[in-house]
Scaffold this motif. Sequence first.
Motif, PDB file in Angstrom:
ATOM      1  N   ALA A 177       0.819  -1.217   0.000  1.00  0.00           N
ATOM      2  CA  ALA A 177       0.000   0.000   0.000  1.00  0.00           C
ATOM      3  C   ALA A 177       0.852   1.266   0.000  1.00  0.00           C
ATOM      4  CB  ALA A 177      -0.955  -0.007   1.191  1.00  0.00           C
ATOM      5  N   GLU A 178       1.931   1.260   0.759  1.00  0.00           N
ATOM      6  CA  GLU A 178       2.751   2.463   0.847  1.00  0.00           C
ATOM      7  C   GLU A 178       3.441   2.800  -0.472  1.00  0.00           C
ATOM      8  OE1 GLU A 178       5.172  -1.069   2.141  1.00  0.00           O
ATOM      9  OE2 GLU A 178       3.205  -0.290   2.691  1.00  0.00           O
ATOM     10  N   LYS A 179       3.585   1.842  -1.365  1.00  0.00           N
ATOM     11  CA  LYS A 179       4.240   2.092  -2.652  1.00  0.00           C
ATOM     12  C   LYS A 179       3.255   2.353  -3.792  1.00  0.00           C
ATOM     13  CE  LYS A 179       8.571  -0.360  -2.008  1.00  0.00           C
ATOM     14  NZ  LYS A 179       9.457  -1.390  -2.529  1.00  0.00           N
ATOM     15  N   VAL A 180       2.061   1.781  -3.718  1.00  0.00           N
ATOM     16  CA  VAL A 180       1.165   1.823  -4.880  1.00  0.00           C
ATOM     17  C   VAL A 180      -0.111   2.622  -4.653  1.00  0.00           C
ATOM     18  CG1 VAL A 180       2.029  -0.389  -5.717  1.00  0.00           C
ATOM     19  CG2 VAL A 180      -0.024  -0.335  -4.297  1.00  0.00           C
ATOM     20  N   LYS A 181      -0.294   3.146  -3.471  1.00  0.00           N
ATOM     21  CA  LYS A 181      -1.529   3.861  -3.159  1.00  0.00           C
ATOM     22  C   LYS A 181      -1.803   4.945  -4.199  1.00  0.00           C
ATOM     23  CE  LYS A 181      -2.793   4.349   1.046  1.00  0.00           C
ATOM     24  NZ  LYS A 181      -2.927   4.725   2.445  1.00  0.00           N
ATOM     25  N   GLY A 182      -2.985   4.870  -4.816  1.00  0.00           N
ATOM     26  CA  GLY A 182      -3.387   5.873  -5.797  1.00  0.00           C
ATOM     27  C   GLY A 182      -2.810   5.669  -7.193  1.00  0.00           C
ATOM     28  N   SER A 183      -2.077   4.572  -7.389  1.00  0.00           N
ATOM     29  CA  SER A 183      -1.443   4.322  -8.694  1.00  0.00           C
ATOM     30  C   SER A 183      -2.086   3.109  -9.361  1.00  0.00           C
ATOM     31  CB  SER A 183       0.045   4.052  -8.498  1.00  0.00           C
ATOM     32  OG  SER A 183       0.628   3.635  -9.715  1.00  0.00           O
ATOM     33  N   ALA A 184      -2.229   3.159 -10.665  1.00  0.00           N
ATOM     34  CA  ALA A 184      -2.773   2.040 -11.430  1.00  0.00           C
ATOM     35  C   ALA A 184      -1.666   1.221 -12.092  1.00  0.00           C
ATOM     36  CB  ALA A 184      -3.744   2.558 -12.486  1.00  0.00           C
ATOM     37  N   LYS A 185      -0.414   1.491 -11.747  1.00  0.00           N
ATOM     38  CA  LYS A 185       0.697   0.769 -12.350  1.00  0.00           C
ATOM     39  C   LYS A 185       0.709  -0.674 -11.893  1.00  0.00           C
ATOM     40  CE  LYS A 185       3.800   4.697 -12.831  1.00  0.00           C
ATOM     41  NZ  LYS A 185       5.079   5.267 -12.416  1.00  0.00           N
ATOM     42  N   LYS A 186       1.192  -1.543 -12.769  1.00  0.00           N
ATOM     43  CA  LYS A 186       1.343  -2.951 -12.436  1.00  0.00           C
ATOM     44  C   LYS A 186       2.505  -3.110 -11.463  1.00  0.00           C
ATOM     45  CE  LYS A 186       1.464  -7.448 -14.565  1.00  0.00           C
ATOM     46  NZ  LYS A 186       1.619  -8.268 -15.727  1.00  0.00           N
ATOM     47  N   TYR A 187       2.500  -4.207 -10.716  1.00  0.00           N
ATOM     48  CA  TYR A 187       3.490  -4.403  -9.653  1.00  0.00           C
ATOM     49  C   TYR A 187       4.935  -4.327 -10.125  1.00  0.00           C
ATOM     50  CZ  TYR A 187       4.046  -9.226 -11.287  1.00  0.00           C
ATOM     51  OH  TYR A 187       4.304 -10.335 -12.029  1.00  0.00           O
TER      52      TYR A 187
END
Length: 120
Positions: free
Chosen positions: A107-117
């Motif tokens: 969550a801390e890295k991807v919050k609000g982003s639609a990028k793939k992992y």
Amino acid sequence: MSAVNNDSLELLKLAMRQFAQDREWEQFHSPKNLSMALAGEMAELLDCFRWLTEEQSYDLDSEQMSAVQDELADVLLFTVRLADKLNVDLFTAAKDKIAKNTERYPAEKVKGSAKKYDQY
């Protein structure tokens, strides 16, 4: 995941198994055929939203909602049937997949982003 539990999926699995047996459809329910049928049902679900705007997709009329519910049910039922044929415990598989996604998408890295992992 409290709204769905393993018992609910088990009841669906048994109902779908009986449905197929009553119609002598077991012969047609290979994993290949069921996965193809599942893809077809997904296409029918997609068709419910074709040409709608993002906003319209949230504001379906009763006829549109009924069609979406039917297609979602078909997707679920074919998924349950395929899992039954392959001896996959869907509840456990879903819990395991959530755990994998939690690792892949912290969550801390991807919050609000639609990028793939693999893109962050």
